[in-house]
Design an enzyme around this catalytic site. Structure first.
Site, short mmCIF file in Angstrom:
data_model
loop_
_atom_site.label_atom_id
_atom_site.label_comp_id
_atom_site.label_asym_id
_atom_site.label_seq_id
_atom_site.Cartn_x
_atom_site.Cartn_y
_atom_site.Cartn_z
N GLY B 83 -0.31 1.03 3.35
CA GLY B 83 1.10 0.91 3.75
C GLY B 83 1.26 1.28 5.21
CB ALA B 85 2.73 -2.36 8.68
N GLY B 86 4.31 0.51 7.41
CA GLY B 86 5.63 0.99 6.96
C GLY B 86 6.16 2.15 7.78
NE ARG B 164 13.47 1.25 -9.44
CZ ARG B 164 14.04 2.09 -10.30
NH1 ARG B 164 13.78 1.96 -11.58
NH2 ARG B 164 14.81 3.03 -9.89
CD GLN B 184 -4.28 0.78 -2.55
OE1 GLN B 184 -3.95 1.96 -2.55
NE2 GLN B 184 -3.63 -0.14 -1.85
CB VAL B 201 2.72 8.78 -0.51
CG1 VAL B 201 4.17 8.92 -0.08
CG2 VAL B 201 1.87 9.88 0.13
CG ASP B 231 9.80 16.44 -4.77
OD1 ASP B 231 10.82 15.79 -4.56
OD2 ASP B 231 8.73 15.93 -5.16
CG HIS B 259 7.84 12.48 -6.60
ND1 HIS B 259 8.47 13.40 -5.80
CD2 HIS B 259 8.15 11.27 -6.06
CE1 HIS B 259 9.13 12.78 -4.84
NE2 HIS B 259 8.96 11.49 -4.97
#
Lengths: 419, 419
Positions: B83, B85-86, B164, B184, B201, B231, B259
């Protein structure tokens, strides 16, 4: 308002007084004029949200003095940031809070300036700073009035600026943002620390910095900077790529002039592995014809790739610019920053903000580097950037208290990828 | 595909083999079943862009060995990030490159995993890393094939996950993202360092971590973490706010469980200024009825304020989670991380990934904290989160190689503000 308009330049000034008829456009093809007016005084309303207030957990009382003693911490430092809800700040604030800039023994107070429109986002940023539990971050306050937020600021990082609207030219942007920086200069002059260091990031940053310092006569003009560090970093990277070395081998990189397409990344004085660039990179045609464009177009390429402007690396370069002033410059090296030209040894016009090579003892101050080589090519390009900044200065004379403004910007020289 | 559907849960599984008729839904009202299928094998195409490649200036050869000697640098560490590029990565990568996580003597190689869709953005991120000139950042490579990008990874930070879609329930998300993490896991098992530390994550992160570790049988299950540090950080901040102290006075904060909204921020064992929370905060009604919700709803409030999810503080918490494993835990304190439950001393079900209190010697490893107090209230809430994770596990049995999946998730427990 009176505008002589042809070619590409449009100027939008708010005319407050009667037109000064004595203005002669002289030989300029495009001119705009407004009367010299007293720069606007910030309206100080008494509304609650106009007040800069401590945020959330940062309102807790705690005995910082005890920590100064037990942990050998330094005295709390006040850092004000404008445009605090924007993307550049979203990277920078966490760097400041983490100790990356000022070191592990320097507690930090962040004073965040936003706008009415961005106030909720500003609260969001403050909440994320809360949740990050940075031990060095001892105070966070948020507000929309610079006269409140800049109080006792020892650093002012002026990032916020209006983006260019559709069809707006550089002259229009100069005026709109100039008004913001005139007001912020007045606010700094009124309430900031007498030795506040100011880094102007919002574009056009050189002239915004000039406007800001002119409106803050009680603060040394030397303390105002226009950010050209991202240009310096990009120039080093491009030279490293061309030379086939890692970027840490490139030193003595100067960006001369304006943070615009007239900027001059100086390959005459820069060094690679301690040797002059021209001895290492034999392709002088590339240096003269491609290198500068590569540096300037980087922002535009990034927008294409990434879909937004380069917030992260801009924030890194702001942190670099600050670290360069609070850390002694390595022996024999220097860094670039846009500073007030009075007393410069390079023959550059006085009374503008021009990026030049500097060294620091790490005390927040700097001195200009003396042993610089010039050739015809470098001189010519520096002169072009100098001419542009002098034109920009004439364009904002109504904001610097120096007479009647008229715009004769020959072309639009905003860097690609910038607002 | 066969779905028994009522109330709120929908499950979307890709059925590859014939339906296993032996499945008995038993007492569950809502069940979905799929045959146990071999988890998908990643297709290894030979296309150029599928190959993980060094980027730009990071392709330069340089003598890192010399620097290991002259600067007493440690051996280069390989950190893979999915991820990449996020927005979370956009904060985290610069922290990793700056030395904030591993320290000033640890050179870093970043291996960035993106998708075909995000590949250009990935190049943009790599360009900004180039322009940042971090001396410790010695290699950057980008790619879209985990079998290439994870090669020799000593850390794998698995941030990328599908958000989602409209109308998608937790069960659907579990399956879609579960498939990513199964693949992965296989890739890590095939090519990563045998002692790679993995922090998941992407949500739902506990069960994603379980899927990942089950697909990586050659890597110790103990090495897989699900991120609950944000958290923990938020819980500390809320206790500090309520107690009227600065956040650095709050210690021994455990987040138990999943989580999700069943997570249990533990105010029974946490301490403020060294004293039990309940002795400092006398408002026990607030602790029991409001505190947990305040922690959980923080992400949602932030989205309202800031207009997007909390990328910056999430990145800070990932850095915190890593630092907690590479730095000795302060005497008497601990941190929370979601880890594999086998051999836990708290009576929590085996074979799930559950957030629990841990300590580290700073060697990348951890041990569970032994001296924990439980009361009826804490036990009951831990049991609820445990039940949820067991249900999630049944829901992804087809991805863990443990039989036939069936979903009986009682309700949607995604945290507000999360995807």
């Amino acid at each position: 308002m009176l505008c002589f308009h042809s070619r590409q330049t449009v100027s939008l000034f708010t005319l407050v007084g009667p037109l000064d008829q004595s203005l002669e456009p002289k030989s300029f093809k495009i001119t705009c004029s407004v009367n010299q007016v007293p720069a606007p005084v910030a309206v100080q309303t008494e509304e609650a949200k106009n007040k800069s207030e401590c945020f959330g957990v940062f309102c807790q009382t705690y005995d910082l003095k005890a920590e100064e003693e037990t942990k050998s911490w330094k005295k709390l430092i006040n850092v004000a940031v404008s445009g605090a809800a924007g993307m550049i700040s979203n990277h920078l604030l966490f760097k400041l809070a983490s100790g990356e800039v000022f070191g592990p023994d320097q507690p930090v107070a962040l004073k965040l300036l936003g706008s009415e429109r961005s106030f909720q986002a500003l609260e969001g940023v403050a909440m994320e700073l809360e949740d990050s539990l940075y031990p060095l971050l001892r105070e966070v306050s948020i507000g929309i009035n610079p006269y409140e937020v800049f109080e006792d600021a020892e650093w002012a990082l002026l990032i916020g600026a209006k983006p260019r609207g559709p069809g707006m030219e550089r002259a229009g942007l100069l005026d709109i943002n100039g008004q913001i920086f005139a007001e912020q200069g007045k606010a700094l002059n009124a309430v900031a620390s007498r030795n506040v260091k100011v880094i102007v990031v919002g574009n056009p940053c050189n002239t915004n910095a000039l406007i800001c310092l002119k409106n803050a006569p009680d603060i040394p003009a030397k303390n105002f900077h226009a950010l050209t560090r991202l240009d310096e970093n990009r120039a080093k990277c491009q030279l490293a790529l061309k030379a086939g070395v890692f970027y840490d081998k490139v030193s003595n990189m100067t960006i001369w002039g304006n943070h615009s397409t007239t900027q001059v990344p100086d390959f005459l004085n820069a060094r690679i592995n301690g040797s002059p660039v021209k001895e290492v990179i034999k392709d002088h045609k590339w240096l003269e014809e491609e290198f500068t464009e590569k540096v300037q177009k980087r922002g535009g390429v990034l927008i294409q790739k990434w879909g937004r402007s380069s917030a992260a690396s801009t924030a890194v370069s702001i942190a670099d610019a600050m670290k360069s002033l609070v850390t002694p410059t390595p022996e024999g090296d220097w860094f670039s920053t846009g500073v007030y030209t009075n007393g410069n040894p390079y023959g550059i016009a006085q009374d503008i903000v021009f990026s030049m090579p500097c060294r620091s003892k790490g005390d927040g101050d700097y001195e200009l580097v003396k042993d610089i080589t010039f050739d015809e090519y470098l001189r010519k390009r520096i002169a072009k950037s100098e001419a542009e900044l002098l034109a920009e200065k004439r364009c904002v004379a109504h904001l610097t208290g120096e007479g009647v403004a008229f715009c004769d910007l020959p072309e639009d020289t905003m860097l690609p990828g910038e607002m």
